[in-house]
Motif scaffolding. Sequence first.
Motif, PDB file in Angstrom:
ATOM      1  N   PRO A  10      51.057  23.156  48.812  1.00 47.21           N
ATOM      2  CA  PRO A  10      50.343  24.417  49.072  1.00 47.21           C
ATOM      3  C   PRO A  10      50.653  24.938  50.475  1.00 47.21           C
ATOM      4  N   GLY A  11      50.859  26.246  50.581  1.00 46.60           N
ATOM      5  CA  GLY A  11      51.166  26.867  51.865  1.00 46.60           C
ATOM      6  C   GLY A  11      52.653  26.951  52.165  1.00 46.60           C
ATOM      7  N   TRP A  12      53.481  26.321  51.346  1.00 43.97           N
ATOM      8  CA  TRP A  12      54.926  26.366  51.536  1.00 43.97           C
ATOM      9  C   TRP A  12      55.514  27.382  50.564  1.00 43.97           C
ATOM     10  N   THR A  13      56.669  27.933  50.930  1.00 44.23           N
ATOM     11  CA  THR A  13      57.344  28.877  50.047  1.00 44.23           C
ATOM     12  C   THR A  13      58.858  28.722  50.190  1.00 44.23           C
ATOM     13  N   TYR A  14      59.574  29.055  49.158  1.00 42.71           N
ATOM     14  CA  TYR A  14      61.035  29.071  49.237  1.00 42.71           C
ATOM     15  C   TYR A  14      61.459  30.313  49.996  1.00 42.71           C
ATOM     16  N   LEU A  15      62.378  30.155  50.938  1.00 44.26           N
ATOM     17  CA  LEU A  15      62.839  31.298  51.731  1.00 44.26           C
ATOM     18  C   LEU A  15      63.446  32.374  50.844  1.00 44.26           C
ATOM     19  N   SER A  16      64.099  31.989  49.764  1.00 48.24           N
ATOM     20  CA  SER A  16      64.702  32.981  48.863  1.00 48.24           C
ATOM     21  C   SER A  16      63.640  33.872  48.228  1.00 48.24           C
ATOM     22  N   PRO A  34      61.280  46.123  54.433  1.00 46.44           N
ATOM     23  CA  PRO A  34      61.544  45.064  53.450  1.00 46.44           C
ATOM     24  C   PRO A  34      62.545  44.032  53.962  1.00 46.44           C
ATOM     25  N   ILE A  35      62.360  42.797  53.528  1.00 43.78           N
ATOM     26  CA  ILE A  35      63.272  41.710  53.900  1.00 43.78           C
ATOM     27  C   ILE A  35      64.515  41.807  53.012  1.00 43.78           C
ATOM     28  N   GLU A  36      65.677  41.929  53.661  1.00 44.28           N
ATOM     29  CA  GLU A  36      66.957  42.011  52.946  1.00 44.28           C
ATOM     30  C   GLU A  36      67.623  40.654  52.805  1.00 44.28           C
ATOM     31  N   ASP A  37      67.361  39.765  53.761  1.00 45.13           N
ATOM     32  CA  ASP A  37      68.041  38.475  53.767  1.00 45.13           C
ATOM     33  C   ASP A  37      67.271  37.540  54.692  1.00 45.13           C
ATOM     34  N   VAL A  38      67.598  36.276  54.620  1.00 43.69           N
ATOM     35  CA  VAL A  38      67.089  35.277  55.548  1.00 43.69           C
ATOM     36  C   VAL A  38      68.314  34.583  56.120  1.00 43.69           C
ATOM     37  N   SER A  39      68.423  34.571  57.450  1.00 42.88           N
ATOM     38  CA  SER A  39      69.589  33.937  58.075  1.00 42.88           C
ATOM     39  C   SER A  39      69.114  32.822  58.999  1.00 42.88           C
ATOM     40  N   PHE A  40      70.056  32.059  59.472  1.00 48.29           N
ATOM     41  CA  PHE A  40      69.750  30.931  60.336  1.00 48.29           C
ATOM     42  C   PHE A  40      70.514  31.102  61.622  1.00 48.29           C
ATOM     43  N   GLU A  77      65.065  27.218  65.794  1.00 46.50           N
ATOM     44  CA  GLU A  77      64.581  26.387  64.692  1.00 46.50           C
ATOM     45  C   GLU A  77      64.062  27.205  63.521  1.00 46.50           C
ATOM     46  N   ALA A  78      63.503  28.394  63.803  1.00 48.90           N
ATOM     47  CA  ALA A  78      62.914  29.206  62.743  1.00 48.90           C
ATOM     48  C   ALA A  78      63.985  30.077  62.091  1.00 48.90           C
ATOM     49  N   PRO A  79      63.968  30.169  60.761  1.00 50.79           N
ATOM     50  CA  PRO A  79      64.877  31.106  60.097  1.00 50.79           C
ATOM     51  C   PRO A  79      64.542  32.530  60.533  1.00 50.79           C
ATOM     52  N   LEU A  80      65.520  33.418  60.440  1.00 50.10           N
ATOM     53  CA  LEU A  80      65.320  34.814  60.819  1.00 50.10           C
ATOM     54  C   LEU A  80      65.191  35.674  59.572  1.00 50.10           C
ATOM     55  N   LEU A  81      64.132  36.462  59.511  1.00 45.75           N
ATOM     56  CA  LEU A  81      63.975  37.441  58.436  1.00 45.75           C
ATOM     57  C   LEU A  81      64.786  38.665  58.828  1.00 45.75           C
ATOM     58  N   VAL A  82      65.736  39.053  57.993  1.00 45.67           N
ATOM     59  CA  VAL A  82      66.536  40.249  58.244  1.00 45.67           C
ATOM     60  C   VAL A  82      65.815  41.384  57.535  1.00 45.67           C
ATOM     61  N   VAL A  83      65.195  42.269  58.337  1.00 42.33           N
ATOM     62  CA  VAL A  83      64.300  43.297  57.824  1.00 42.33           C
ATOM     63  C   VAL A  83      64.944  44.663  58.009  1.00 42.33           C
ATOM     64  N   LYS A  84      65.055  45.401  56.900  1.00 38.48           N
ATOM     65  CA  LYS A  84      65.636  46.743  56.940  1.00 38.48           C
ATOM     66  C   LYS A  84      64.760  47.646  57.794  1.00 38.48           C
ATOM     67  N   SER A  85      65.428  48.412  58.649  1.00 43.77           N
ATOM     68  CA  SER A  85      64.696  49.332  59.513  1.00 43.77           C
ATOM     69  C   SER A  85      65.356  50.698  59.447  1.00 43.77           C
ATOM     70  N   GLY A  86      64.753  51.681  60.089  1.00 44.61           N
ATOM     71  CA  GLY A  86      65.347  53.015  60.144  1.00 44.61           C
ATOM     72  C   GLY A  86      66.507  53.087  61.123  1.00 44.61           C
ATOM     73  N   ALA A  87      66.666  52.073  61.957  1.00 42.00           N
ATOM     74  CA  ALA A  87      67.743  52.042  62.941  1.00 42.00           C
ATOM     75  C   ALA A  87      69.049  51.605  62.283  1.00 42.00           C
ATOM     76  N   LYS A  88      70.140  51.668  63.056  1.00 38.73           N
ATOM     77  CA  LYS A  88      71.451  51.249  62.538  1.00 38.73           C
ATOM     78  C   LYS A  88      71.446  49.779  62.124  1.00 38.73           C
ATOM     79  N   LEU A  89      70.833  48.959  62.973  1.00 35.47           N
ATOM     80  CA  LEU A  89      70.814  47.519  62.724  1.00 35.47           C
ATOM     81  C   LEU A  89      69.452  47.100  62.187  1.00 35.47           C
ATOM     82  N   PRO A  90      69.417  46.102  61.306  1.00 36.11           N
ATOM     83  CA  PRO A  90      68.119  45.597  60.825  1.00 36.11           C
ATOM     84  C   PRO A  90      67.431  44.794  61.928  1.00 36.11           C
ATOM     85  N   TYR A  91      66.140  44.631  61.797  1.00 37.62           N
ATOM     86  CA  TYR A  91      65.397  43.742  62.688  1.00 37.62           C
ATOM     87  C   TYR A  91      65.673  42.308  62.275  1.00 37.62           C
TER      88      TYR A  91
END
Length: 167
Positions: A86-92, A108-114, A118-132
């Motif tokens: 409980p409390g865990w989730t698959y990154l996918s 919205p999350i487009e991808d998860v990168s490493f 230590e923490a994975p990075l959520l690649v989040v679509k933004s209005g800018a050229k590059l995602p957050y």
Amino acid sequence: MVKTQGRRGEVAVELHTDIPDRFRESMRLWALLKTNERREVQVEDLWPHKEWLVLKFKGIETISDAELLIGAELQLPSSERAELEPGWTYLSDLIGCTVFDGDREVGPIEDVSFGAGEAPLLVVKSGAKLPYEIPFAEAFLVKVDVERKQIRMRLPEGLLEVNKGSG
């Protein structure tokens, strides 16, 4: 899959799992190639080597065969996924969820990168050229609701501005 390993078509795999012993002989996996093509592969043999797991796939017999797999992401069929605590989730499962900073929708999350941390990075679509790129760190998490496709966070002040980059 990060590199070829040996002369019989073996590949070295960088693991991004908390359950590394799930891999076994005869296991069927999907390889998501850099071309976004998916290819089914079957584990013939496996062994640990340094920080990697070395996999030998049935039908991949040469270094040239193995080179086609380098950079691919290995995926388990959903039916093979282990039950999580409980409390865990698959990154996918986070892909497609919307990130909120308090009540503010980030995107919205487009991808998860490493990255280097230590923490994975959520690649989040933004209005800018590059995602957050937002660390999926427990310190920032308020609530993860995969069923409702929402990730509620409390982001440090200025984090999203740092992510904008210099353009």
